[in-house]
Design a protein around this motif. Structure first.
Motif, short mmCIF file in Angstrom:
data_model
loop_
_atom_site.label_atom_id
_atom_site.label_comp_id
_atom_site.label_asym_id
_atom_site.label_seq_id
_atom_site.Cartn_x
_atom_site.Cartn_y
_atom_site.Cartn_z
N GLY A 1 18.38 69.43 75.93
CA GLY A 1 17.57 68.58 76.97
C GLY A 1 17.38 69.04 78.27
O GLY A 1 17.60 70.18 78.53
N ASP A 2 16.80 68.29 79.05
CA ASP A 2 16.30 69.05 80.19
C ASP A 2 17.25 68.86 81.61
O ASP A 2 17.15 69.27 82.71
N LYS A 3 18.46 68.39 81.29
CA LYS A 3 19.81 68.31 82.23
C LYS A 3 19.41 67.42 83.47
O LYS A 3 20.27 67.76 84.35
N LYS A 4 18.42 66.50 83.37
CA LYS A 4 18.28 65.36 84.61
C LYS A 4 19.63 64.61 84.61
O LYS A 4 20.03 64.31 85.53
N VAL A 5 20.05 64.42 83.48
CA VAL A 5 21.65 63.83 83.35
C VAL A 5 22.52 64.78 82.50
O VAL A 5 22.04 65.33 81.51
N GLU A 6 23.43 65.21 83.13
CA GLU A 6 24.22 66.36 82.34
C GLU A 6 25.62 65.91 82.06
O GLU A 6 26.39 65.42 82.83
N ILE A 7 25.98 66.12 80.69
CA ILE A 7 27.32 65.62 80.45
C ILE A 7 28.27 66.62 80.66
O ILE A 7 28.02 67.96 80.23
N VAL B 1 20.65 56.16 79.03
CA VAL B 1 21.46 55.76 77.71
C VAL B 1 22.39 56.54 77.24
O VAL B 1 21.87 57.94 77.14
N ILE B 2 23.74 56.29 77.12
CA ILE B 2 24.63 57.28 76.62
C ILE B 2 25.18 56.90 75.32
O ILE B 2 25.29 55.45 75.31
N ASN C 1 25.07 53.12 71.05
CA ASN C 1 24.80 53.62 72.48
C ASN C 1 24.82 52.50 73.42
O ASN C 1 24.98 51.39 72.96
N THR C 2 24.60 52.76 74.66
CA THR C 2 24.89 51.67 75.57
C THR C 2 23.64 50.83 75.53
O THR C 2 23.77 49.63 76.08
N ASP C 3 22.42 51.19 75.48
CA ASP C 3 21.34 50.48 75.02
C ASP C 3 21.49 49.43 73.93
O ASP C 3 21.05 48.30 74.22
N ILE C 4 21.97 49.70 72.90
CA ILE C 4 22.21 48.82 71.86
C ILE C 4 23.06 47.81 72.24
O ILE C 4 22.95 46.51 71.89
N GLN C 5 24.25 48.01 72.91
CA GLN C 5 25.19 47.15 73.34
C GLN C 5 25.04 46.52 74.59
O GLN C 5 25.61 45.62 75.37
N GLY C 6 23.71 46.72 75.29
CA GLY C 6 23.37 45.95 76.27
C GLY C 6 24.29 46.38 77.45
O GLY C 6 24.39 45.45 78.58
N PHE C 7 24.57 47.53 77.85
CA PHE C 7 25.50 48.12 79.06
C PHE C 7 24.40 48.95 79.78
O PHE C 7 23.89 49.87 79.31
N ASP C 8 24.66 48.68 81.20
CA ASP C 8 23.86 49.24 82.24
C ASP C 8 24.42 50.36 82.60
O ASP C 8 25.73 50.36 83.04
N VAL C 9 23.89 51.93 82.46
CA VAL C 9 24.70 52.72 82.91
C VAL C 9 24.37 53.11 84.18
O VAL C 9 23.33 53.01 84.97
N ALA D 1 23.05 62.00 76.16
CA ALA D 1 22.57 61.20 77.42
C ALA D 1 21.04 61.21 76.95
O ALA D 1 20.53 62.30 76.95
N HIS D 2 20.18 60.11 77.24
CA HIS D 2 18.62 60.05 76.86
C HIS D 2 18.25 59.08 77.61
O HIS D 2 18.79 58.00 78.27
N SER D 3 16.75 58.79 77.79
CA SER D 3 16.26 57.78 78.38
C SER D 3 16.01 56.82 77.36
O SER D 3 16.28 56.90 75.97
N LYS D 4 15.56 55.73 77.67
CA LYS D 4 15.40 54.54 76.75
C LYS D 4 14.08 54.91 75.74
O LYS D 4 13.78 54.21 74.76
N GLU D 5 13.33 55.91 76.41
CA GLU D 5 12.20 56.28 75.40
C GLU D 5 12.70 57.57 74.59
O GLU D 5 11.84 58.14 74.14
N HIS D 6 13.89 57.66 74.49
CA HIS D 6 14.65 58.69 73.66
C HIS D 6 14.28 60.36 74.18
O HIS D 6 14.38 61.11 73.54
N THR D 7 14.02 60.27 75.51
CA THR D 7 13.66 61.77 75.84
C THR D 7 15.02 62.16 76.18
O THR D 7 15.83 61.72 77.16
N PRO D 8 15.46 63.51 75.48
CA PRO D 8 16.94 63.78 75.74
C PRO D 8 17.13 64.58 77.16
O PRO D 8 16.58 65.41 77.37
#
Length: 412
Positions: free
Chosen positions: A277-283, A321-322, A338-346, A375-382
């Protein structure tokens, strides 16, 4: 109710020699100069509990916690260093099955020897010989020398002989795990018969499911000390979840070593080369939290588990999306969300953040499970993908079989 076993302030210390004295001179000089030829090892310290007649009590704890030593003291095989054990009834110890067997004698001859050790007369053995051979499945091998039989056959022979004693109090050390599956079921049937007959049973085992199934109370030992003695479910929770401290017995269940768990998320990921992943969001951290709010990697089937995920937002991103995925140890995907499937805003605020996933019921029966966190975008960019970097173990709680516990009930 009358008490069958009373253990009071029981302690046991062993002397471990660290030098050998072969001559009288060495003994004299050692005594004169105050040299101890041994170290002291405290195997048990201040153990107190009572077993009522007709009660089944389990003893659990890690390897080396003193379980078998305690059983041997109750059986009068070992003497305590301090304290006392009072017994009201006839004891039959099912401890080291087959002790006293003679390899150059036949299976039939060994039945008489072992029966005598267990307190049976020749007349009693004569009357039960066929039953012993039938139960052990060794009828055709009765005239074979014991040394020509497998170790499993020998244990079966010993168990089949020992159960003829009609005891009032049974001391059992892992005996339900002897032999093949068919013979183990026979052992369980005998155990259940003893329970119905209200025999007093003290049962040592690493099989927590058997302890939960058969014992109304349990004693938890740790490093030779008594942690607790109470209702079985309460004691197993203390053992599994370390309610009193965070000591665990994961090593006995073949989970990952503690040393591995202590490594940082990033280091483990780099070693296994399963992070991208590009680490824009890092776990930055992932923890499993048990029903007592403590970090753990060991859970009872059916209990609640919380997955706590910490992450840093290092760049401006619109959507985060997590998600998680749980795999069996044989790499079968068991569940993913994931949070998108369950409609949860991160929360996408810059800096440190945290999110939790509450699993109300761990439905898997038992085993080791691996977790992927991403952690990824809604467009599935990791942004940060950690593939199967975390694991937890589940202990079976009920008697059903299979992969998952499915809530159901019979009706008519």
């Amino acid at each position: 109710m009358e008490k069958a076993i009373i253990v009071n302030e029981l302690s046991k210390t062993f002397r471990l020699p660290h030098e050998k004295r072969n001559t009288l001179f060495e003994h004299i000089t050692g005594t004169l100069y105050g040299k101890k030829g041994y170290d002291e090892f405290v195997a048990l310290k201040n153990i107190n509990f009572t077993v009522k007649k007709g009660e089944a009590v389990g003893i659990i704890g890690e390897n080396g916690s003193g379980k078998s030593t305690l059983l041997k003291i109750i059986a009068n095989i070992l003497r305590p260093s301090n304290g006392s054990v009072k017994i009201n009834g006839k004891i039959t110890p099912f401890l080291e099955l087959g002790v006293g067997f003679q390899p150059d004698l036949t299976a039939k001859e060994n039945i008489y020897i072992y029966g005598a050790i267990m307190g049976l007369s020749d007349k009693e053995i004569d009357a039960r010989l066929e039953e012993i051979l039938e139960f052990s499945g060794l009828k055709q091998f009765k005239d074979a020398k014991l040394k020509n039989l497998s170790s499993g056959m020998q244990v079966r022979l010993a168990f089949a002989t020992a159960i003829q004693t009609n005891p009032e109090i049974l001391l059992m050390d892992e005996v339900l795990a002897v032999g093949d599956m068919e013979f183990q079921q026979k052992c369980i049937d005998v155990f259940q018969r003893y329970l119905k007959e209200k025999k007093t049973i003290v049962f040592v085992s690493h099989d927590l499911n058997s302890v939960r199934r058969f014992c109304s109370k349990a004693l938890l030992l740790r490093h030779g000390e008594q942690v607790a003695f109470a209702d079985t479910n309460e004691i197993i929770d203390k053992y599994v979840y370390g309610v009193d401290d965070r000591s665990k017995h994961i090593e006995n269940l073949q989970s990952e070593p503690k040393k591995e768990e202590q490594k940082s998320v990033e280091k483990r990921a780099e070693e296994k080369k399963t992070r991208w992943g590009d680490k824009k969001v890092e776990i930055t951290d992932v923890k499993f939290i048990d029903i007592f709010g403590k970090e753990n990697t060991l859970f009872n089937s059916g209990d609640m588990m919380t997955i706590q995920i910490k992450y840093n937002v290092n760049a401006s991103v619109d959507n985060i999306v997590i998600g998680i995925a749980i795999y069996s140890d044989s790499d079968v995907l068991c569940y993913g969300t994931n949070t998108d499937i369950q409609g949860f805003d991160v929360n996408n605020a810059a800096g440190k953040n945290e999110i939790k996933l509450f699993i109300r019921n761990l439905s898997m029966m038992e085993g080791k499970f691996n977790l992927t966190v991403a952690a990824h975008s809604k467009e599935h960019t990791p942004y940060d993908w950690l593939d199967k970097q975390f694991s937890f173990n589940v202990i079976k709680k009920g008697n059903n079989v299979g992969l998952f516990e499915i809530p159901c009930e019979w009706k008519q």
